[in-house]
Design a protein around this motif. Structure first.
Motif, PDB file in Angstrom:
ATOM      1  N   ASN A 124      22.820   2.313 -21.801  1.00 46.98           N
ATOM      2  CA  ASN A 124      23.428   3.336 -20.868  1.00 46.98           C
ATOM      3  C   ASN A 124      24.184   2.505 -19.850  1.00 46.98           C
ATOM      4  O   ASN A 124      23.844   2.904 -18.489  1.00 46.98           O
ATOM      5  N   GLU A 125      24.839   1.671 -20.188  1.00 45.59           N
ATOM      6  CA  GLU A 125      25.881   0.898 -19.347  1.00 45.59           C
ATOM      7  C   GLU A 125      26.761   1.954 -18.345  1.00 45.59           C
ATOM      8  O   GLU A 125      26.795   1.750 -17.233  1.00 45.59           O
ATOM      9  N   ILE A 126      27.510   2.716 -19.502  1.00 47.99           N
ATOM     10  CA  ILE A 126      28.121   3.822 -18.970  1.00 47.99           C
ATOM     11  C   ILE A 126      27.771   5.084 -19.812  1.00 47.99           C
ATOM     12  O   ILE A 126      28.182   4.793 -20.819  1.00 47.99           O
ATOM     13  N   LEU A 127      27.320   6.268 -19.282  1.00 48.24           N
ATOM     14  CA  LEU A 127      27.577   7.385 -20.111  1.00 48.24           C
ATOM     15  C   LEU A 127      27.989   8.344 -19.593  1.00 48.24           C
ATOM     16  O   LEU A 127      27.483   8.823 -18.425  1.00 48.24           O
ATOM     17  N   LEU A 128      28.819   9.116 -20.180  1.00 49.29           N
ATOM     18  CA  LEU A 128      29.152  10.559 -19.508  1.00 49.29           C
ATOM     19  C   LEU A 128      28.625  11.699 -20.572  1.00 49.29           C
ATOM     20  O   LEU A 128      28.927  11.563 -21.846  1.00 49.29           O
ATOM     21  N   PHE A 129      27.623  12.530 -20.053  1.00 50.21           N
ATOM     22  CA  PHE A 129      26.942  13.497 -20.675  1.00 50.21           C
ATOM     23  C   PHE A 129      26.779  14.612 -20.243  1.00 50.21           C
ATOM     24  O   PHE A 129      26.946  14.818 -18.871  1.00 50.21           O
ATOM     25  N   LYS A 130      26.729  15.796 -20.959  1.00 48.23           N
ATOM     26  CA  LYS A 130      26.615  16.992 -20.543  1.00 48.23           C
ATOM     27  C   LYS A 130      25.195  17.724 -20.890  1.00 48.23           C
ATOM     28  O   LYS A 130      25.105  17.886 -22.200  1.00 48.23           O
ATOM     29  N   PRO A 131      24.268  17.697 -19.978  1.00 47.36           N
ATOM     30  CA  PRO A 131      22.831  18.358 -20.568  1.00 47.36           C
ATOM     31  C   PRO A 131      22.991  19.754 -20.716  1.00 47.36           C
ATOM     32  O   PRO A 131      22.029  19.947 -21.453  1.00 47.36           O
ATOM     33  N   LYS A 132      23.855  20.667 -20.048  1.00 47.12           N
ATOM     34  CA  LYS A 132      23.612  21.987 -20.144  1.00 47.12           C
ATOM     35  C   LYS A 132      24.941  22.416 -19.674  1.00 47.12           C
ATOM     36  O   LYS A 132      25.797  21.842 -18.882  1.00 47.12           O
ATOM     37  N   PRO A 133      25.667  23.723 -19.923  1.00 44.19           N
ATOM     38  CA  PRO A 133      26.732  24.383 -19.304  1.00 44.19           C
ATOM     39  C   PRO A 133      26.443  24.345 -17.889  1.00 44.19           C
ATOM     40  O   PRO A 133      25.629  24.549 -17.114  1.00 44.19           O
ATOM     41  N   GLY A 134      27.719  23.908 -17.323  1.00 43.99           N
ATOM     42  CA  GLY A 134      27.798  23.914 -15.602  1.00 43.99           C
ATOM     43  C   GLY A 134      27.298  22.373 -15.131  1.00 43.99           C
ATOM     44  O   GLY A 134      26.984  22.368 -13.878  1.00 43.99           O
ATOM     45  N   GLN A 135      27.096  21.482 -15.947  1.00 50.94           N
ATOM     46  CA  GLN A 135      26.489  20.112 -15.232  1.00 50.94           C
ATOM     47  C   GLN A 135      27.010  19.178 -16.230  1.00 50.94           C
ATOM     48  O   GLN A 135      26.789  19.003 -17.496  1.00 50.94           O
ATOM     49  N   TYR A 136      27.359  18.097 -15.479  1.00 53.68           N
ATOM     50  CA  TYR A 136      27.736  16.732 -15.981  1.00 53.68           C
ATOM     51  C   TYR A 136      26.729  15.838 -15.392  1.00 53.68           C
ATOM     52  O   TYR A 136      26.312  15.753 -14.470  1.00 53.68           O
ATOM     53  N   GLU A 137      26.460  14.543 -16.319  1.00 51.09           N
ATOM     54  CA  GLU A 137      25.787  13.550 -15.972  1.00 51.09           C
ATOM     55  C   GLU A 137      26.347  12.368 -16.163  1.00 51.09           C
ATOM     56  O   GLU A 137      27.051  12.215 -17.123  1.00 51.09           O
ATOM     57  N   LEU A 138      26.222  11.397 -15.018  1.00 48.76           N
ATOM     58  CA  LEU A 138      26.979  10.040 -15.230  1.00 48.76           C
ATOM     59  C   LEU A 138      25.947   9.085 -15.220  1.00 48.76           C
ATOM     60  O   LEU A 138      25.150   9.053 -14.118  1.00 48.76           O
ATOM     61  N   ALA A 139      25.949   8.176 -15.974  1.00 51.33           N
ATOM     62  CA  ALA A 139      25.042   6.848 -15.809  1.00 51.33           C
ATOM     63  C   ALA A 139      25.809   5.793 -15.831  1.00 51.33           C
ATOM     64  O   ALA A 139      26.827   5.544 -16.250  1.00 51.33           O
ATOM     65  N   VAL A 140      25.363   4.753 -14.864  1.00 56.57           N
ATOM     66  CA  VAL A 140      25.901   3.306 -14.584  1.00 56.57           C
ATOM     67  C   VAL A 140      24.619   2.445 -14.496  1.00 56.57           C
ATOM     68  O   VAL A 140      23.844   2.848 -13.687  1.00 56.57           O
ATOM     69  N   GLY A 141      24.485   1.633 -15.570  1.00 59.31           N
ATOM     70  CA  GLY A 141      23.548   0.704 -15.709  1.00 59.31           C
ATOM     71  C   GLY A 141      22.119   1.410 -15.719  1.00 59.31           C
ATOM     72  O   GLY A 141      21.110   0.851 -15.132  1.00 59.31           O
ATOM     73  N   ASP A 142      21.980   2.513 -16.567  1.00 58.82           N
ATOM     74  CA  ASP A 142      20.814   3.402 -16.612  1.00 58.82           C
ATOM     75  C   ASP A 142      20.221   4.027 -15.437  1.00 58.82           C
ATOM     76  O   ASP A 142      19.103   4.340 -15.497  1.00 58.82           O
ATOM     77  N   LYS A 143      21.128   4.220 -14.555  1.00 58.40           N
ATOM     78  CA  LYS A 143      20.966   5.015 -13.466  1.00 58.40           C
ATOM     79  C   LYS A 143      21.641   6.349 -13.545  1.00 58.40           C
ATOM     80  O   LYS A 143      22.796   5.924 -13.636  1.00 58.40           O
ATOM     81  N   PHE A 144      21.236   7.418 -13.120  1.00 50.29           N
ATOM     82  CA  PHE A 144      21.784   8.734 -13.330  1.00 50.29           C
ATOM     83  C   PHE A 144      22.176   9.729 -11.935  1.00 50.29           C
ATOM     84  O   PHE A 144      21.262   9.476 -11.128  1.00 50.29           O
ATOM     85  N   LEU A 145      23.345  10.122 -12.047  1.00 48.95           N
ATOM     86  CA  LEU A 145      23.657  11.140 -11.233  1.00 48.95           C
ATOM     87  C   LEU A 145      24.318  12.653 -12.011  1.00 48.95           C
ATOM     88  O   LEU A 145      24.795  12.308 -12.924  1.00 48.95           O
ATOM     89  N   PHE A 146      24.230  13.521 -11.178  1.00 54.45           N
ATOM     90  CA  PHE A 146      24.746  14.787 -11.727  1.00 54.45           C
ATOM     91  C   PHE A 146      25.845  15.586 -10.643  1.00 54.45           C
ATOM     92  O   PHE A 146      25.761  15.435  -9.745  1.00 54.45           O
ATOM     93  N   PHE A 147      26.516  16.217 -11.514  1.00 61.77           N
ATOM     94  CA  PHE A 147      27.799  17.196 -10.747  1.00 61.77           C
ATOM     95  C   PHE A 147      27.533  18.375 -11.251  1.00 61.77           C
ATOM     96  O   PHE A 147      27.520  18.569 -12.644  1.00 61.77           O
ATOM     97  N   GLN A 148      27.514  19.388 -10.457  1.00 64.16           N
ATOM     98  CA  GLN A 148      27.478  20.941 -10.779  1.00 64.16           C
ATOM     99  C   GLN A 148      28.983  21.363 -10.954  1.00 64.16           C
ATOM    100  O   GLN A 148      29.749  21.251 -10.157  1.00 64.16           O
ATOM    101  N   VAL A 149      29.291  22.209 -12.018  1.00 70.29           N
ATOM    102  CA  VAL A 149      30.419  22.466 -12.280  1.00 70.29           C
ATOM    103  C   VAL A 149      30.383  23.967 -12.566  1.00 70.29           C
ATOM    104  O   VAL A 149      29.481  24.420 -13.006  1.00 70.29           O
ATOM    105  N   PRO A 150      31.548  24.854 -12.639  1.00 72.85           N
ATOM    106  CA  PRO A 150      31.766  26.023 -13.116  1.00 72.85           C
ATOM    107  C   PRO A 150      31.201  26.097 -14.477  1.00 72.85           C
ATOM    108  O   PRO A 150      31.687  25.543 -15.320  1.00 72.85           O
TER     109      PRO A 150
END
Length: 265
Positions: A124-150
């Motif tokens: 998970n060096e870089i990962l752009l992932f969508k765990p569910k509708p309305g949320q995006y997940e970004l990983a950098v070096g296996d650390k994650f954060l989330f962004f809420q969207v419509p």
């Protein structure tokens, strides 16, 4: 070849050919043609021709692309533990900055992976992932954060994410609009060589796929830079007219299809 055509009487006496970000002119003299005896991805970029005559000057701009996917999309027709698109670009240097942009179109409500960048040491060096509708997940070096969207089921979504090592600041844009910036992995360096895939989440280098995280739908307008970009540049990328040359992008996209994925208009 590129040809600088100018009308007028008398015609130009001199043509100056330059390439954006090149420190020296490519050609200067009476020849209106810039010839490439062979052509590869090192020639990608923006060129200008300045034609000079007794009456004044005129400037023309040209942008060269290869593997131009233009108005095409990758179609992932069904859930799969194998199907993906491999980006065949080779990054030579570790990344202290990056930006990734892409457009997706799906009605999935389960988790799925859009962009996966793995190294031998870190899947998970870089990962752009969508765990569910309305949320995006970004990983950098296996650390994650989330962004809420419509929540937009079955509507096209364009997203960009940027990251810089010196501050750890992450930028996020949804359909061209910037979201509040967040922080992640300050001081980290993204490694190379990399396996870069669309449509699957790598749990190992180039593999370890889970069908329940595979993408189903359409992906297009994929770009990656080794720099940050502005909101204006994000909006240019939305329409496949980037203002700075990417490491790879939709207008010069190096790829290999693995399994059941189709390139369609």
């Amino acid at each position: 070849m590129l040809t600088c055509e100018v009308t007028g009487d008398p015609g130009p006496q001199e043509f100056l050919w330059e390439k954006k970000e090149s420190p020296v002119p490519l050609q200067k003299g009476p020849d209106s043609v810039l010839l490439f005896p062979s052509f590869n991805d090192t020639h990608l970029g923006t060129y200008t021709c300045t034609a000079t005559s007794l009456q004044g000057r005129a400037v023309a701009t040209y942008t060269l692309w290869i593997n131009d996917l233009g108005r095409s999309v990758f179609v992932f027709p069904q859930e799969s533990k194998t199907a993906h698109v491999q980006v065949t670009a080779r990054l030579e240097q570790p990344l202290n900055n990056f930006t990734v942009c892409l457009r997706s179109f799906t009605d999935l409500t389960r988790p799925y992976s859009l962009f996966s960048y793995a190294t031998q040491k870190q899947s998970n060096e870089i990962l752009l992932f969508k765990p569910k509708p309305g949320q995006y997940e970004l990983a950098v070096g296996d650390k994650f954060l989330f962004f809420q969207v419509p929540t937009n089921i079955a509507e096209s979504e364009h997203v960009c994410v940027s990251w810089e090592s010196s501050t750890g600041i992450v930028g996020f844009w949804f359909n061209g609009k910037p979201w509040p910036r967040k922080g992640l992995q300050k001081g980290y360096t993204v490694g190379v060589p990399a396996s870069i895939l669309l449509g699957q989440d790598q749990d190992t280098f180039g593999g370890g796929f889970d069908a329940q995280q595979s993408f189903v739908g359409e992906i297009s307008s994929v770009y990656m830079w080794d720099t940050g970009i502005s909101t204006g540049e994000v909006r240019s990328a939305m329409y496949d007219d980037p203002t700075q040359t990417p490491v790879f992008g939709w207008r010069n996209f190096p790829y290999k299809v693995v399994g059941e994925v189709y390139l369609k208009p």
